[in-house]
Write an enzyme that holds these catalytic residues in place. Structure first.
Site, PDB file in Angstrom:
ATOM      1  N   GLY A 189       8.200 -23.421   8.302  1.00 39.00           N
ATOM      2  CA  GLY A 189       8.234 -22.722   7.015  1.00 39.00           C
ATOM      3  C   GLY A 189       9.405 -23.177   6.157  1.00 39.00           C
ATOM      4  N   ARG A 207      14.573 -26.753   7.939  1.00 34.06           N
ATOM      5  CA  ARG A 207      14.156 -27.041   9.314  1.00 34.06           C
ATOM      6  C   ARG A 207      13.383 -28.368   9.358  1.00 34.06           C
ATOM      7  NH1 ARG A 207      13.258 -22.095  12.146  1.00 34.06           N
ATOM      8  NH2 ARG A 207      15.508 -22.255  12.113  1.00 34.06           N
ATOM      9  N   ARG A 225       9.771 -28.959  -5.897  1.00 34.89           N
ATOM     10  CA  ARG A 225      10.174 -27.575  -5.595  1.00 34.89           C
ATOM     11  C   ARG A 225      11.043 -27.457  -4.334  1.00 34.89           C
ATOM     12  NH1 ARG A 225       6.737 -23.160  -7.887  1.00 34.89           N
ATOM     13  NH2 ARG A 225       5.597 -24.203  -9.529  1.00 34.89           N
ATOM     14  N   ARG A 242       1.501 -25.798  12.766  1.00 34.92           N
ATOM     15  CA  ARG A 242       2.584 -24.962  12.234  1.00 34.92           C
ATOM     16  C   ARG A 242       3.557 -24.652  13.362  1.00 34.92           C
ATOM     17  NH1 ARG A 242       5.261 -20.735  10.149  1.00 34.92           N
ATOM     18  NH2 ARG A 242       4.922 -18.640  10.977  1.00 34.92           N
ATOM     19  N   SER A 300       8.318 -18.821  13.318  1.00 35.40           N
ATOM     20  CA  SER A 300       8.817 -17.698  14.103  1.00 35.40           C
ATOM     21  C   SER A 300       7.889 -16.507  13.910  1.00 35.40           C
ATOM     22  CB  SER A 300      10.258 -17.360  13.707  1.00 35.40           C
ATOM     23  OG  SER A 300      10.298 -17.048  12.345  1.00 35.40           O
ATOM     24  N   ASP A 335      11.733 -11.552  16.559  1.00 33.61           N
ATOM     25  CA  ASP A 335      11.872 -10.103  16.349  1.00 33.61           C
ATOM     26  C   ASP A 335      10.917  -9.390  17.291  1.00 33.61           C
ATOM     27  OD1 ASP A 335      13.323 -10.077  13.511  1.00 33.61           O
ATOM     28  OD2 ASP A 335      11.722 -11.572  13.440  1.00 33.61           O
ATOM     29  N   ARG A 363      18.722 -19.128  20.297  1.00 34.93           N
ATOM     30  CA  ARG A 363      17.679 -19.286  19.275  1.00 34.93           C
ATOM     31  C   ARG A 363      17.425 -20.774  19.003  1.00 34.93           C
ATOM     32  NH1 ARG A 363      16.030 -15.698  14.813  1.00 34.93           N
ATOM     33  NH2 ARG A 363      17.479 -14.164  15.586  1.00 34.93           N
TER      34      ARG A 363
HETATM   35  N1  HPA Z   1       6.873 -10.206  11.165  1.00 33.28           N
HETATM   36  C1  HPA Z   1       6.269 -11.101  10.397  1.00 33.28           C
HETATM   37  N2  HPA Z   1       6.675 -12.351  10.286  1.00 33.28           N
HETATM   38  C2  HPA Z   1       7.749 -12.719  10.993  1.00 33.28           C
HETATM   39  C3  HPA Z   1       8.425 -11.830  11.807  1.00 33.28           C
HETATM   40  C4  HPA Z   1       7.959 -10.496  11.902  1.00 33.28           C
HETATM   41  O1  HPA Z   1       8.515  -9.654  12.623  1.00 33.28           O
HETATM   42  N3  HPA Z   1       9.460 -12.491  12.389  1.00 33.28           N
HETATM   43  C5  HPA Z   1       9.414 -13.753  11.917  1.00 33.28           C
HETATM   44  N4  HPA Z   1       8.381 -13.910  11.082  1.00 33.28           N
END
Ligand code: HPA
Length: 236
Positions: A22, A26, A45, A89, A92, A204, A217
């Site tokens: 994304g 990176r 962009r 893709r 995260s 997360d 990470r």
């Molecule tokens: N939710 C949606 N997209 C994400 C999250 C999440 O907790 N963490 C990283 N991308």
């Protein structure tokens, strides 16, 4: 030189296989760390893209930006105007399942969304779409510890939802992780008869508030990137 509304580069400067993080920085990190003889091939962009060689194979790393809208634009243009065949893709995700732990690597075998992405795109009401079996088998052959399953793709970052409990209750029960781009990628790939896969690293969790160190990470991200790069070597 091809100039689409969002990409400006030579067709031959894009490989038929693209890794899509994304984050533009990176993409830069992956090129600098893993690719030989790489060049910056797009900076419209600041959606940075690099093409170079990994163990002799030509690979493009093209950032997608965040969300289905941004991913939808870039994957469509790459497949349609630059003859890209395969997009993996690498991103995260959040965990939606107790068994899915922070730093796990996930392969999304299908993406569910409650949004109207497919209706807006092609006037059909589709809410779940599978990724490419062909790419998934190659990826799982590189690392069979990767957890696989259905992920959910949302238009709103779920941590910011006003009523996240209600949202989660509405979702299919077999969802393992949340992210924001895979449905657009898988849907457009199917529409254009191309292949797409999605590898995710869990950053997360609904079930775990512990902080992960930046070195953990980073190592984990590197593992995911290396699995994706090794998979590229097998793709025809
Ligand atoms: N939710 C949606 N997209 C994400 C999250 C999440 O907790 N963490 C990283 N991308």
């Amino acid at each position: 030189m091809i100039e689409t509304p969002h990409i400006k580069c030579n067709k031959e400067d894009i490989s038929n296989i693209v890794l899509m993080p994304g984050d533009p920085l990176r993409a830069k990190f992956i090129a600098e760390t893993y690719l030989k003889d790489y060049n910056l091939v797009n900076n419209v962009r600041n959606m940075l893209a690099y093409t170079g060689y990994y163990k002799g194979k030509k690979i493009t790393v093209f950032s997608s930006g965040m969300g289905m809208a941004s991913m939808g634009i870039y994957c469509y243009e790459l497949y349609k105007f630059f003859d890209v065949k395969y997009i993996i893709r690498i991103g995260s995700c959040g965990s939606n399942n107790k068994e899915i732990k922070l730093l796990d690597t996930i392969l999304s075998t299908s993406s569910y969304t409650e949004t109207n992405f497919s209706y807006t795109y092609s006037s059909v009401d589709v809410h779940e779409i599978e990724s490419s079996n062909y790419l998934n088998e190659i990826i799982l052959n590189k690392d069979n510890t990767i957890k696989q399953g259905k992920t959910v793709c949302s238009m709103v970052f779920d941590a910011y939802m006003e009523n996240k409990e209600e949202y989660n209750k509405r979702l299919p029960k077999d969802i393992i992780a949340s992210e924001m781009e895979a449905f657009a990628l898988f849907y457009i790939a199917k529409m254009l008869k191309k292949d797409a896969a999605c590898l995710l690293t869990v950053s997360d969790s609904l079930y775990d508030n512990s902080k992960i160190s930046s070195s953990d990470r980073q190592n984990n991200l590197k593992h995911m990137i290396e699995v994706a790069l090794e998979a590229c070597l097998e793709v025809l």
